[in-house]
Structures are given as structure tokens and as C-alpha cells.
Motif scaffolding. Structure first.
Motif, short mmCIF file in Angstrom:
data_model
loop_
_atom_site.label_atom_id
_atom_site.label_comp_id
_atom_site.label_asym_id
_atom_site.label_seq_id
_atom_site.Cartn_x
_atom_site.Cartn_y
_atom_site.Cartn_z
N PRO A 120 -8.63 10.78 -2.06
CA PRO A 120 -8.78 9.38 -1.66
C PRO A 120 -8.31 8.44 -2.78
O PRO A 120 -8.62 8.66 -3.95
CB PRO A 120 -10.28 9.23 -1.41
CG PRO A 120 -10.76 10.62 -1.12
CD PRO A 120 -9.93 11.51 -1.99
N ASP A 131 -9.37 5.58 -3.49
CA ASP A 131 -10.46 4.86 -4.14
C ASP A 131 -11.16 5.68 -5.22
O ASP A 131 -12.07 5.19 -5.89
CB ASP A 131 -11.47 4.33 -3.12
CG ASP A 131 -12.13 5.44 -2.29
OD1 ASP A 131 -11.97 6.63 -2.63
OD2 ASP A 131 -12.80 5.10 -1.29
N GLU A 132 -10.72 6.94 -5.41
CA GLU A 132 -11.27 7.75 -6.49
C GLU A 132 -10.55 7.51 -7.82
O GLU A 132 -10.96 8.00 -8.86
CB GLU A 132 -11.21 9.23 -6.14
CG GLU A 132 -12.17 9.64 -5.03
CD GLU A 132 -12.20 11.14 -4.78
OE1 GLU A 132 -11.47 11.86 -5.50
OE2 GLU A 132 -12.92 11.57 -3.88
N LYS A 148 -1.88 1.16 -9.12
CA LYS A 148 -1.97 0.49 -7.84
C LYS A 148 -0.56 0.14 -7.35
O LYS A 148 0.37 0.00 -8.14
CB LYS A 148 -2.79 -0.80 -7.95
CG LYS A 148 -4.24 -0.58 -8.36
CD LYS A 148 -4.96 -1.93 -8.46
CE LYS A 148 -6.41 -1.74 -8.86
NZ LYS A 148 -7.12 -3.05 -8.98
N GLN A 197 -9.54 5.96 -11.21
CA GLN A 197 -10.35 5.28 -12.22
C GLN A 197 -9.46 4.72 -13.32
O GLN A 197 -8.41 5.28 -13.63
CB GLN A 197 -11.37 6.25 -12.83
CG GLN A 197 -12.35 6.84 -11.85
CD GLN A 197 -13.30 5.80 -11.27
OE1 GLN A 197 -13.69 4.86 -11.97
NE2 GLN A 197 -13.67 5.97 -10.01
N ASP A 211 -4.66 4.68 2.04
CA ASP A 211 -5.91 5.07 1.37
C ASP A 211 -5.83 6.44 0.71
O ASP A 211 -6.85 6.96 0.25
CB ASP A 211 -7.06 5.08 2.38
CG ASP A 211 -7.33 3.69 2.94
OD1 ASP A 211 -7.11 2.72 2.22
OD2 ASP A 211 -7.77 3.60 4.11
N ARG A 253 1.27 7.03 -3.39
CA ARG A 253 0.14 6.41 -2.70
C ARG A 253 0.60 5.88 -1.35
O ARG A 253 1.57 5.11 -1.27
CB ARG A 253 -0.47 5.27 -3.52
CG ARG A 253 -1.59 4.53 -2.78
CD ARG A 253 -2.40 3.65 -3.70
NE ARG A 253 -3.19 4.45 -4.64
CZ ARG A 253 -4.05 3.93 -5.52
NH1 ARG A 253 -4.20 2.61 -5.58
NH2 ARG A 253 -4.73 4.70 -6.35
N ASN A 261 0.80 -1.23 0.00
CA ASN A 261 0.00 0.00 0.00
C ASN A 261 0.82 1.28 0.00
O ASN A 261 0.29 2.35 0.28
CB ASN A 261 -0.96 0.01 1.19
CG ASN A 261 -0.24 -0.12 2.52
OD1 ASN A 261 0.99 -0.02 2.59
ND2 ASN A 261 -0.97 -0.33 3.58
#
Length: 221
Positions: free
Chosen positions: A120, A122-123, A132, A125, A89, A86, A68
Motif C-alpha cells: 500500500p 500509505d505505508e 510522492k 515513510q 494507492d 506508484r 497519482n
């Protein structure tokens, strides 16, 4: 774009691989399984990908702990670049001026040059240039042993992978044959894509830290 190539570009690496030592008595399947296990056990790695199509070339350099925390920079030939950090989160993203103008269709005055944006994770796309930290080392299709070669300073073996779902594509995997059986490079050509993914800095010290808060715009506020 085929599903197999999409997986390659998004991190599901197609590792038809060989084991260290160039053991000729091992089957292609055994070599593949051993290399997969070696790559999955890494605590950090640097991944460099270049993908060329009729629309141009995209390059990405990713340094990651495979969990992460990671740092990446993606560049589009003539269309700017996007940096990313990153941490868990949270994404810190820094587009250059060319990227902003190209992808928004206008200048964005709210962002200063070299300014980071906090948002964030998780935004993110598909297709927005963000990546990732994880990388799935998994195999597919059938693998056949190829020629001995050298990638950088390492002795390696080429393995050729075919997949029924991608009849046009040709994959070649280069695996170290001295020391640990690291996956060193994956080359793909087919369907209008010419892609090379290289792996290096295996388990070298790596840490990702957020940028100085004074230079960060919080998109969540």
C-alpha cells in the motif's frame, strides 16, 4: 536541515521564478507568480534531484503525472538503489541487492534479484526512499532578478531567493525566458547540503504501468 530545504527535497518546490520572454518590465513577484502557475498546470514532468552532503550523494529521477501515477529511481552512492512505480494507492518497489544488505544489515533471501514488492502506498515513510507523485509548486521568501543564462538548449534567467528561516542557504532558480516560463532548475547550497533539482519533459506523453504479476511479491498477503 532547514524547513525550506526539507520542502525542496520532498517536493514543495521553492519556485522564485521568471516568466517567458524575459520581460524586464515585470516585477520579480509577477515573474514568480507566472512561473508557479505554469508549473502547476503541467500534466506531466520529469524531475531529477541530486543532493550531496558530507555523508554522500543521493540522486532521484522521477517521472510523474503530478497526481497519482509516477515512476522513480533513487540511488545512494555506494549504498544501492530503489525503484518505485506508484499507481493510485499501490506502490511497486524494487530494491537492488546492495540496498537490501545496507539498510537491513543482512541479506534478505525472500526476495529474488530484480523482484518487485507490492505494498500500500500509505505505508511509505519519510526517509525510506519512496517518493510522492505530487509536487507542490509554491514560493517563499523574497526574490531578486539575476543574470541571463542558458540551461541546456533554453534561454533562461537566474533568480535569487532568500529566506529569513534559512540564513545560511542560498537558492537560485532558473526559469525559461523563451516560450513558456518553465522552471528549469533549482540550485541550493547551505547547511552542509548542495542540492540541484532539474525539470524537463514538460507535458510529454507519460504513463506508469504495474510490472508483470509473475515478478511481483505481494507484501499484503
Amino acid at each position: 536541515m532547514t524547513m525550506a530545504l526539507a520542502c525542496l527535497l520532498s517536493g514543495a518546490v521553492l519556485t522564485g521564478c521568471a516568466a517567458g520572454g524575459g520581460d524586464a518590465t515585470k516585477s520579480a513577484t509577477d515573474l514568480l507568480d507566472e512561473a508557479n502557475g505554469t508549473m502547476r498546470a503541467l500534466r506531466s514532468v520529469t524531475v531529477e534531484t541530486t543532493n550531496t552532503t558530507a555523508h554522500g550523494t543521493v540522486t532521484t529521477r522521477l517521472s510523474t503525472d503530478l497526481k497519482n501515477r509516477c515512476k522513480a529511481k533513487t540511488s545512494w552512492a555506494g549504498n544501492g538503489s530503489l525503484e518505485q512505480i506508484r499507481i493510485g494507492d499501490t506502490d511497486y518497489v524494487r530494491p537492488d541487492e546492495t540496498y537490501l544488505e545496507k539498510w537491513s544489515g543482512r541479506k534478505i533471501d525472500a526476495l529474488r534479484p530484480k523482484q518487485w514488492v507490492k505494498q500500500p502506498a500509505d505505508e511509505a515513510q519519510p526517509g525510506d526512499g519512496l517518493t510522492k507523485c505530487t509536487w507542490t509548486f509554491a514560493s517563499f521568501g523574497s526574490v531578486k532578478k539575476g543574470e541571463a543564462t542558458r540551461i541546456g538548449v533554453r534561454e533562461a534567467v537566474a533568480l535569487h531567493v532568500t529566506d529569513k528561516a534559512d540564513k545560511e542557504g542560498q537558492y537560485t532558480f532558473y526559469v525559461a525566458t523563451e516560450g513558456k516560463p518553465y522552471l528549469l532548475r533549482v540550485a541550493y547550497r547551505g547547511g552542509g547540503n548542495d542540492t540541484t533539482t532539474s525539470f524537463s519533459k514538460f507535458d510529454e506523453p507519460f504513463d506508469a504501468q504495474p510490472p508483470a504479476s509473475a515478478g511481483v511479491l505481494d507484501a499484503g498477503r
